[in-house]
Design a protein around this motif. Structure first.
Motif, PDB file in Angstrom:
ATOM      1  N   VAL A 103     -26.054  20.901  -5.961  1.00 41.37           N
ATOM      2  CA  VAL A 103     -26.656  19.817  -5.193  1.00 41.37           C
ATOM      3  C   VAL A 103     -26.280  18.501  -5.867  1.00 41.37           C
TER       4      VAL A 103
ATOM      5  N   GLY B 196     -41.993  25.761  -8.979  1.00 44.30           N
ATOM      6  CA  GLY B 196     -42.268  24.495  -8.309  1.00 44.30           C
ATOM      7  C   GLY B 196     -43.040  23.483  -9.149  1.00 44.30           C
TER       8      GLY B 196
ATOM      9  N   HIS C  28     -33.535  29.887   1.293  1.00 42.21           N
ATOM     10  CA  HIS C  28     -33.334  30.322  -0.088  1.00 42.21           C
ATOM     11  C   HIS C  28     -32.537  31.620  -0.032  1.00 42.21           C
TER      12      HIS C  28
ATOM     13  N   GLU D  48     -32.076  15.534  -7.947  1.00 44.37           N
ATOM     14  CA  GLU D  48     -31.135  16.063  -6.950  1.00 44.37           C
ATOM     15  C   GLU D  48     -31.430  15.462  -5.593  1.00 44.37           C
ATOM     16  N   LYS D  49     -30.425  15.430  -4.760  1.00 43.50           N
ATOM     17  CA  LYS D  49     -30.639  15.144  -3.350  1.00 43.50           C
ATOM     18  C   LYS D  49     -31.614  16.203  -2.820  1.00 43.50           C
TER      19      LYS D  49
ATOM     20  N   ILE E 109     -28.857  26.451  -7.317  1.00 40.31           N
ATOM     21  CA  ILE E 109     -30.021  25.806  -7.941  1.00 40.31           C
ATOM     22  C   ILE E 109     -30.425  26.410  -9.287  1.00 40.31           C
ATOM     23  N   GLU E 110     -30.468  27.736  -9.394  1.00 39.28           N
ATOM     24  CA  GLU E 110     -30.958  28.341 -10.647  1.00 39.28           C
ATOM     25  C   GLU E 110     -30.342  29.712 -10.852  1.00 39.28           C
TER      26      GLU E 110
ATOM     27  N   PRO F 108     -34.299  24.010   3.774  1.00 39.02           N
ATOM     28  CA  PRO F 108     -33.210  24.924   3.399  1.00 39.02           C
ATOM     29  C   PRO F 108     -33.652  26.374   3.553  1.00 39.02           C
TER      30      PRO F 108
ATOM     31  N   LYS G 242     -36.909  17.158 -10.648  1.00 40.46           N
ATOM     32  CA  LYS G 242     -37.176  18.535 -11.086  1.00 40.46           C
ATOM     33  C   LYS G 242     -37.289  18.614 -12.603  1.00 40.46           C
TER      34      LYS G 242
ATOM     35  N   THR H 141     -37.759  27.605   4.265  1.00 41.62           N
ATOM     36  CA  THR H 141     -38.790  27.699   3.234  1.00 41.62           C
ATOM     37  C   THR H 141     -40.125  27.069   3.670  1.00 41.62           C
TER      38      THR H 141
ATOM     39  N   HIS I  89     -44.288  28.787  -3.510  1.00 39.21           N
ATOM     40  CA  HIS I  89     -43.299  29.350  -4.430  1.00 39.21           C
ATOM     41  C   HIS I  89     -43.549  30.813  -4.774  1.00 39.21           C
TER      42      HIS I  89
ATOM     43  N   LEU J  17     -29.451  27.230  -2.359  1.00 40.40           N
ATOM     44  CA  LEU J  17     -30.057  26.718  -1.134  1.00 40.40           C
ATOM     45  C   LEU J  17     -28.959  26.708  -0.093  1.00 40.40           C
TER      46      LEU J  17
HETATM   47  C1  MV4 Z   1     -34.860  22.239  -3.951  1.00 40.36           C
HETATM   48  C2  MV4 Z   1     -35.298  22.058  -2.622  1.00 40.36           C
HETATM   49  C3  MV4 Z   1     -34.664  21.110  -1.858  1.00 40.36           C
HETATM   50  N1  MV4 Z   1     -33.669  20.362  -2.387  1.00 40.36           N
HETATM   51  N2  MV4 Z   1     -33.848  21.487  -4.421  1.00 40.36           N
HETATM   52  C4  MV4 Z   1     -38.375  25.139  -5.323  1.00 40.36           C
HETATM   53  C5  MV4 Z   1     -38.578  25.800  -6.652  1.00 40.36           C
HETATM   54  C6  MV4 Z   1     -37.260  25.833  -7.329  1.00 40.36           C
HETATM   55  N3  MV4 Z   1     -36.854  27.194  -7.500  1.00 40.36           N
HETATM   56  C7  MV4 Z   1     -36.320  25.072  -6.450  1.00 40.36           C
HETATM   57  N4  MV4 Z   1     -37.026  24.687  -5.270  1.00 40.36           N
HETATM   58  C8  MV4 Z   1     -36.477  23.867  -4.344  1.00 40.36           C
HETATM   59  N5  MV4 Z   1     -35.416  23.131  -4.772  1.00 40.36           N
HETATM   60  C9  MV4 Z   1     -33.292  20.557  -3.647  1.00 40.36           C
HETATM   61  N6  MV4 Z   1     -32.315  19.805  -4.155  1.00 40.36           N
HETATM   62  C10 MV4 Z   1     -36.336  22.866  -2.163  1.00 40.36           C
HETATM   63  C11 MV4 Z   1     -36.939  23.748  -3.025  1.00 40.36           C
HETATM   64  C12 MV4 Z   1     -38.009  24.526  -2.466  1.00 40.36           C
HETATM   65  C13 MV4 Z   1     -37.891  25.882  -2.304  1.00 40.36           C
HETATM   66  C14 MV4 Z   1     -36.776  26.576  -2.746  1.00 40.36           C
HETATM   67  C15 MV4 Z   1     -36.668  27.921  -2.565  1.00 40.36           C
HETATM   68  C16 MV4 Z   1     -37.700  28.619  -1.952  1.00 40.36           C
HETATM   69  C17 MV4 Z   1     -38.826  27.951  -1.549  1.00 40.36           C
HETATM   70  C18 MV4 Z   1     -38.947  26.587  -1.723  1.00 40.36           C
HETATM   71  C19 MV4 Z   1     -40.087  25.935  -1.296  1.00 40.36           C
HETATM   72  C20 MV4 Z   1     -40.197  24.595  -1.449  1.00 40.36           C
HETATM   73  C21 MV4 Z   1     -39.164  23.887  -2.059  1.00 40.36           C
END
Ligand code: MV4
Length: 448
Positions: A131, A165, A208, A200-201, A287-288, A206, A158, A438, A235, A277
């Motif tokens: 991202v 979260g 997951h 991040e933007k 993301i992770e 999105p 973040k 999500t 989460h 995402l």
């Molecule tokens: C994000 C995102 C939107 N944009 N990053 C939530 C916890 C962590 N694992 C990363 N998460 C997110 N990162 C960017 N740049 C939205 C979330 C997110 C989310 C991600 C995966 C599953 C559920 C979620 C619920 C809310 C937000």
């Protein structure tokens, strides 16, 4: 190969690991807290050792007690399962120094995966799409503002040590960025003892989507397709499926190859998960990385016909993977439902207690991974999952039909569970069409 393994966990995952050991002809040692003296995992093990009081800090997180048990029982390896000590680099290091194999990646790999900024740097090096955002930690609000002006609002702040979260703040404009920056830092400091944040933007609505990988110590790394985990609440995942209903073969292949490149750059050995995402243009962003076996691993096992826990144990023992990338085929569709002792009509309030009458779901296409039985008392000290229903059918449509039937078969009287919520989700036209993100649960299934 190992001849004796200690399972440092409880509940369904302890049973799952004990079963894999039994299949491999490995002797097992179960550890338990005082609250778990009637648990099924004790009956499945060759030897059992009490490691402390009900609170996990004194038992399932008690490193000296677990190591002492491992020494007394003379095991060669410890499987940590998920949660508890599974992503604790210090624990993995202590195991190493005691000559006990930690069944998971190296302490160094765990540390890198646990630091989201470090993991993102690895991903960038592996040419995995990330991202857009700060390349590294953001130290002050002036820098935060400059980054946001460059990438454009909305942005997400973040925590580098984040998870679940916590320490996350969305900002839609400059004033909320300044407030959010300080709030995220304070929250991260309080939660993780580490105030490092990055930006991040913000990707709106999105999906997951995560890729399962397996890596051995001989340079073989494979990916086993994806899991769509978009259905979650605060989460906590509720339901996971494989394959992702909207992923095309080309995107799947590119995501899988990206995950494999990342595992190689990270010098990763074991089972692991690379989280992405997926935005509405079907672009994916890393993301992770999760450096453990995950709750939702069974959907991958069902569609790939593999045994991930078995492979994890073999790889830890220095064996090569039992198959190659070209052997991996995705067959049919699998969905997992996390049955929690929570009342969905009372804002998911935990509902521990005694299970009075119990009938597990069964029949064609049904897998039930659970540690509960009639008369079992769900203790209040741990997470509230009482079972995982996994359905596997030749198509998503048939999997949904089987899930309805299995959820109706399941009877667990005496406690409230999330099973009725799933029956309602399965009636939702967006879910049936595979159109979820999500935000789905909050939009349709939080207090009406
Ligand atoms: C994000 C995102 C939107 N944009 N990053 C939530 C916890 C962590 N694992 C990363 N998460 C997110 N990162 C960017 N740049 C939205 C979330 C997110 C989310 C991600 C995966 C599953 C559920 C979620 C619920 C809310 C937000």
């Amino acid at each position: 190969m190992f001849s004796r393994i200690l399972v440092a966990n409880r509940g369904e995952i302890a049973l799952r690991i004990l079963r894999a050991c039994k299949d491999l002809g490995i002797e097992t040692v179960a550890v338990y807290s005082e609250a778990d003296k009637d648990s099924l995992h004790l009956r499945f093990a060759d030897e059992t050792i009490c490691i402390g009081p009900p609170a996990s800090a004194g038992s399932y997180l008690n490193i000296p007690a677990i190591i002492a048990a491992a020494e007394i029982a003379d095991v060669e390896a410890i499987h940590p399962g998920y949660g508890f000590l599974s992503e604790n680099a210090h624990f993995a290091e202590v195991c190493q120094s005691c000559n006990i194999k930690f069944i998971g990646p190296s302490p160094e790999a765990i540390t890198q995966c646990g630091d989201k900024v470090a993991a993102k740097e690895l991903a960038a090096r592996a040419e995995v799409p990330c991202v857009p955002g700060s390349d590294g930690p953001v130290e002050d609000e002036q820098t935060a503002l400059e980054i946001a002006r460059r990438i454009g609002f909305p942005v997400l702040i973040k925590a580098a040590a984040g998870g679940g979260g916590r320490g996350m703040r969305v900002a839609h404009n400059e004033p909320s960025l300044v407030t959010g920056f300080h709030a995220a830092r304070a929250e991260a400091e309080a939660a993780f003892n580490n105030s490092t944040v990055y930006i991040e933007k913000f990707i709106e609505k999105p999906r997951h989507v995560e890729i399962q990988i397996l890596a051995d110590t001989h340079g073989n790394v494979v990916h086993l397709g994806e899991r769509d985990c978009s259905l979650q609440r605060r989460h906590q995942k509720l339901l996971e499926e494989s394959p992702c209903p909207v992923l095309d073969d080309d995107t799947r292949r590119r995501m899988g190859e990206a995950a494999v490149r990342l595992a190689k750059v990270a010098n990763y050995h074991s089972a692991g998960t690379v989280e992405f995402l997926l935005d509405r243009d079907k672009d994916f962003y890393f993301i992770e990385i999760n450096s453990r076996i995950q709750v939702e691993h069974p959907v991958t096992e069902q569609v790939t016909g593999t045994d991930l826990i078995r492979e994890m144990i073999l790889v830890a023992a220095g064996e090569p993977l039992s198959f190659r990338q070209e052997d991996v085929e995705l067959r049919g569709h699998a969905i997992e439902f996390r049955i929690n002792a929570e009342d969905p009509d009372q804002n998911f309030k935990p509902s521990p207690g005694t299970i009075r009458s119990f009938v597990p779901p069964a029949g064609p296409g049904v897998r039930w991974d659970s540690h509960v039985y009639e008369g079992y008392t769900v203790p209040p000290h741990y997470d509230s999952m009482v079972g995982k229903l996994i359905v596997h059918r030749s198509s998503r449509k048939l999997a949904i039909e089987t899930a309805r039937r299995a959820l109706q078969e399941l009877q667990m009287d005496g406690i409230a569970t999330t099973a009725p919520l799933f029956l309602r989700i399965l009636e939702h036209s967006d879910f049936c069409a595979g159109e979820v993100d999500t935000g789905f649960i909050d939009r349709y299934f939080t207090p009406r």
